[in-house]
Write an enzyme that holds these catalytic residues in place. Structure first.
Site, PDB file in Angstrom:
ATOM      1  N   GLY A 114     -54.419 -47.525 -49.139  1.00 37.81           N
ATOM      2  CA  GLY A 114     -53.724 -46.418 -49.796  1.00 37.81           C
ATOM      3  C   GLY A 114     -54.735 -45.433 -50.355  1.00 37.81           C
ATOM      4  O   GLY A 114     -55.230 -44.551 -49.664  1.00 37.81           O
TER       5      GLY A 114
ATOM      6  N   GLU B  98     -49.782 -57.610 -48.482  1.00 36.99           N
ATOM      7  CA  GLU B  98     -50.157 -56.731 -49.592  1.00 36.99           C
ATOM      8  C   GLU B  98     -49.611 -57.305 -50.895  1.00 36.99           C
ATOM      9  O   GLU B  98     -48.439 -57.072 -51.235  1.00 36.99           O
ATOM     10  CB  GLU B  98     -49.564 -55.334 -49.371  1.00 36.99           C
ATOM     11  CG  GLU B  98     -50.021 -54.668 -48.100  1.00 36.99           C
ATOM     12  CD  GLU B  98     -49.923 -53.148 -48.202  1.00 36.99           C
ATOM     13  OE1 GLU B  98     -50.971 -52.498 -48.150  1.00 36.99           O
ATOM     14  OE2 GLU B  98     -48.810 -52.635 -48.365  1.00 36.99           O
TER      15      GLU B  98
ATOM     16  N   ASN C 190     -52.489 -45.402 -45.235  1.00 35.88           N
ATOM     17  CA  ASN C 190     -51.141 -45.017 -45.660  1.00 35.88           C
ATOM     18  C   ASN C 190     -51.283 -43.914 -46.712  1.00 35.88           C
ATOM     19  O   ASN C 190     -51.628 -44.183 -47.855  1.00 35.88           O
ATOM     20  CB  ASN C 190     -50.426 -46.247 -46.241  1.00 35.88           C
ATOM     21  CG  ASN C 190     -49.095 -45.901 -46.884  1.00 35.88           C
ATOM     22  OD1 ASN C 190     -48.560 -44.809 -46.682  1.00 35.88           O
ATOM     23  ND2 ASN C 190     -48.557 -46.822 -47.675  1.00 35.88           N
ATOM     24  N   TRP C 191     -51.016 -42.694 -46.291  1.00 35.04           N
ATOM     25  CA  TRP C 191     -51.247 -41.548 -47.189  1.00 35.04           C
ATOM     26  C   TRP C 191     -50.196 -41.458 -48.303  1.00 35.04           C
ATOM     27  O   TRP C 191     -50.363 -40.689 -49.246  1.00 35.04           O
ATOM     28  CB  TRP C 191     -51.225 -40.235 -46.391  1.00 35.04           C
ATOM     29  CG  TRP C 191     -52.314 -40.082 -45.376  1.00 35.04           C
ATOM     30  CD1 TRP C 191     -53.150 -41.046 -44.871  1.00 35.04           C
ATOM     31  CD2 TRP C 191     -52.676 -38.859 -44.712  1.00 35.04           C
ATOM     32  NE1 TRP C 191     -53.998 -40.500 -43.942  1.00 35.04           N
ATOM     33  CE2 TRP C 191     -53.738 -39.158 -43.823  1.00 35.04           C
ATOM     34  CE3 TRP C 191     -52.209 -37.548 -44.773  1.00 35.04           C
ATOM     35  CZ2 TRP C 191     -54.336 -38.187 -43.010  1.00 35.04           C
ATOM     36  CZ3 TRP C 191     -52.802 -36.591 -43.968  1.00 35.04           C
ATOM     37  CH2 TRP C 191     -53.855 -36.909 -43.101  1.00 35.04           C
ATOM     38  N   LYS C 192     -49.098 -42.184 -48.152  1.00 31.43           N
ATOM     39  CA  LYS C 192     -47.974 -42.095 -49.112  1.00 31.43           C
ATOM     40  C   LYS C 192     -47.554 -40.630 -49.287  1.00 31.43           C
ATOM     41  O   LYS C 192     -47.658 -39.855 -48.339  1.00 31.43           O
ATOM     42  CB  LYS C 192     -48.347 -42.758 -50.443  1.00 31.43           C
ATOM     43  CG  LYS C 192     -48.935 -44.153 -50.254  1.00 31.43           C
ATOM     44  CD  LYS C 192     -48.976 -44.944 -51.516  1.00 31.43           C
ATOM     45  CE  LYS C 192     -49.735 -46.237 -51.282  1.00 31.43           C
ATOM     46  NZ  LYS C 192     -49.699 -47.147 -52.400  1.00 31.43           N
TER      47      LYS C 192
ATOM     48  N   HIS D 121     -42.745 -51.657 -46.887  1.00 31.17           N
ATOM     49  CA  HIS D 121     -43.785 -51.460 -47.902  1.00 31.17           C
ATOM     50  C   HIS D 121     -43.220 -51.803 -49.284  1.00 31.17           C
ATOM     51  O   HIS D 121     -42.042 -51.541 -49.564  1.00 31.17           O
ATOM     52  CB  HIS D 121     -44.286 -50.008 -47.877  1.00 31.17           C
ATOM     53  CG  HIS D 121     -45.518 -49.817 -48.705  1.00 31.17           C
ATOM     54  ND1 HIS D 121     -45.469 -49.638 -50.073  1.00 31.17           N
ATOM     55  CD2 HIS D 121     -46.835 -49.815 -48.372  1.00 31.17           C
ATOM     56  CE1 HIS D 121     -46.701 -49.534 -50.539  1.00 31.17           C
ATOM     57  NE2 HIS D 121     -47.552 -49.627 -49.532  1.00 31.17           N
TER      58      HIS D 121
ATOM     59  N   GLU E  86     -43.423 -50.424 -52.051  1.00 34.00           N
ATOM     60  CA  GLU E  86     -42.813 -49.296 -52.774  1.00 34.00           C
ATOM     61  C   GLU E  86     -41.407 -49.025 -52.250  1.00 34.00           C
ATOM     62  O   GLU E  86     -40.514 -48.629 -53.007  1.00 34.00           O
ATOM     63  CB  GLU E  86     -43.712 -48.060 -52.668  1.00 34.00           C
ATOM     64  CG  GLU E  86     -44.949 -48.215 -53.554  1.00 34.00           C
ATOM     65  CD  GLU E  86     -46.190 -47.513 -53.039  1.00 34.00           C
ATOM     66  OE1 GLU E  86     -46.085 -46.591 -52.206  1.00 34.00           O
ATOM     67  OE2 GLU E  86     -47.300 -47.902 -53.464  1.00 34.00           O
TER      68      GLU E  86
ATOM     69  N   GLY F  89     -52.597 -50.223 -55.528  1.00 28.20           N
ATOM     70  CA  GLY F  89     -52.782 -49.065 -56.402  1.00 28.20           C
ATOM     71  C   GLY F  89     -53.226 -49.412 -57.802  1.00 28.20           C
ATOM     72  O   GLY F  89     -53.219 -48.566 -58.694  1.00 28.20           O
TER      73      GLY F  89
ATOM     74  N   SER G 126     -55.782 -52.143 -52.892  1.00 29.77           N
ATOM     75  CA  SER G 126     -57.031 -51.649 -53.495  1.00 29.77           C
ATOM     76  C   SER G 126     -58.266 -51.931 -52.633  1.00 29.77           C
ATOM     77  O   SER G 126     -59.346 -52.205 -53.161  1.00 29.77           O
ATOM     78  CB  SER G 126     -57.201 -52.207 -54.910  1.00 29.77           C
ATOM     79  OG  SER G 126     -56.142 -51.759 -55.736  1.00 29.77           O
TER      80      SER G 126
HETATM   81  C1  PEP Z   1     -50.765 -49.494 -49.905  1.00 26.35           C
HETATM   82  O1  PEP Z   1     -50.071 -48.670 -50.426  1.00 26.35           O
HETATM   83  O2  PEP Z   1     -50.390 -50.033 -48.852  1.00 26.35           O
HETATM   84  C2  PEP Z   1     -52.032 -49.849 -50.551  1.00 26.35           C
HETATM   85  C3  PEP Z   1     -52.635 -50.925 -50.165  1.00 26.35           C
HETATM   86  O3  PEP Z   1     -52.487 -48.999 -51.534  1.00 26.35           O
HETATM   87  P1  PEP Z   1     -53.902 -49.097 -52.324  1.00 26.35           P
HETATM   88  O4  PEP Z   1     -54.969 -49.258 -51.280  1.00 26.35           O
HETATM   89  O5  PEP Z   1     -54.015 -47.806 -53.065  1.00 26.35           O
HETATM   90  O6  PEP Z   1     -53.816 -50.283 -53.202  1.00 26.35           O
END
Ligand code: PEP
Length: 252
Positions: free
Chosen positions: A235, A168, A9-11, A96, A98, A174, A214
């Site tokens: 992410g 998640e 997931n590039w966000k 998600h 966010e 993050g 993470s």
């Molecule tokens: C995500 O945004 O779905 C995610 C898991 O991010 P990260 O790996 O940076 O925690």
């Protein structure tokens, strides 16, 4: 045997030039990927069409990070499911954390979006997870159950074969804090049992449940070898080809 699904997931990262570079680097390193792994990338909307052309002939699949629930109309700046299909998307991330916490998306809205995605033949990656406060208050299971029941309300079993669930924990996204493999496995088993109660044992056995929060090369193997963890939604570590490929290479 469930497949392992590694997704990036590039966000809101990478402009078009950077996206082309990253996809080229991923492609250049993916030759030895085992057959039992699916790799999905989720770039920003503006790069989807180019990404679709670049991955043609490679075993990389494409998805979008969100979509609007209506087919078309006066919804300035929004993107519909059929638009995503038209640029080659097979998947869409919905719910998600966010989108939930920053943009106010509710379980009810996510349920409507999930139904729309299925009706347009898009495969949703449905994200759920508890906050740190909820975990510490001991309400993690009821939070997860509520998200699953509301999110999947009215969705028939026949659609569930096209669904991926991403667990998640919000406190791990993050933040550099990862759930331990045991913590993650416990919740994945809980989710699989919920799917069994809601649908059937067979559907529960087949559904892909990814872990996200993470994930990086150094912790991927211990998470991905848990019996109920079928992949990772990544992410930060998907933003360089080296770390994304390194996670993929931990899967045996
Ligand atoms: C995500 O945004 O779905 C995610 C898991 O991010 P990260 O790996 O940076 O925690």
């Amino acid at each position: 045997m469930r497949r392992t699904v590694i997704a990036g997931n590039w966000k809101m990262n990478k402009d078009l030039t950077e996206a082309i570079k990253l996809i080229s680097e991923i492609k250049g390193n993916l030759d030895s990927k085992p057959e039992n792994i699916d790799v999905i990338i989720f770039p920003p909307y503006i790069s989807l069409e180019t990404a679709s052309a670049l991955i043609k002939g490679f075993s990389i699949k494409l998805g979008a990070q969100n979509m609007h629930q209506e087919s078309s109309g006066a919804f300035t700046a929004e993107i519909s499911a059929s638009m995503l299909k038209s640029v080659g998307c097979e998947y869409v991330i919905l719910g998600h954390s966010e989108r939930r916490s920053i943009f106010g998306e509710t379980d009810e809205l996510i349920n409507i979006k999930l139904k729309k995605a299925f009706s347009e033949d898009l495969k949703p990656v449905f994200c759920i997870g508890e906050t740190l406060e909820q975990r510490e208050a001991g309400t993690m299971q009821s939070v997860i159950k509520n998200q699953v029941l509301k999110g999947l309300s009215g969705i028939p079993e026949s659609d569930i074969k096209n669904l991926i669930i991403a667990y998640e924990p919000v406190w791990a996204i993050g933040t550099g804090k990862t759930a331990t493999p045991e913590q993650a496995e416990e919740v994945h088993l809980f989710i699989r049992n919920l799917i069994s109660d809601l649908y059937s044992n067979e559907t529960a056995e087949n559904i892909i449940i990814q872990y996200g929060g993470s994930v990086k090369p150094s912790n991927a193997e211990s998470l991905l070898t848990q019996p109920n963890i079928d992949g990772a939604l990544i992410g930060g570590a998907c933003l360089t080809a080296d770390s994304f490929i390194a996670v993929i290479n931990t899967v045996v």
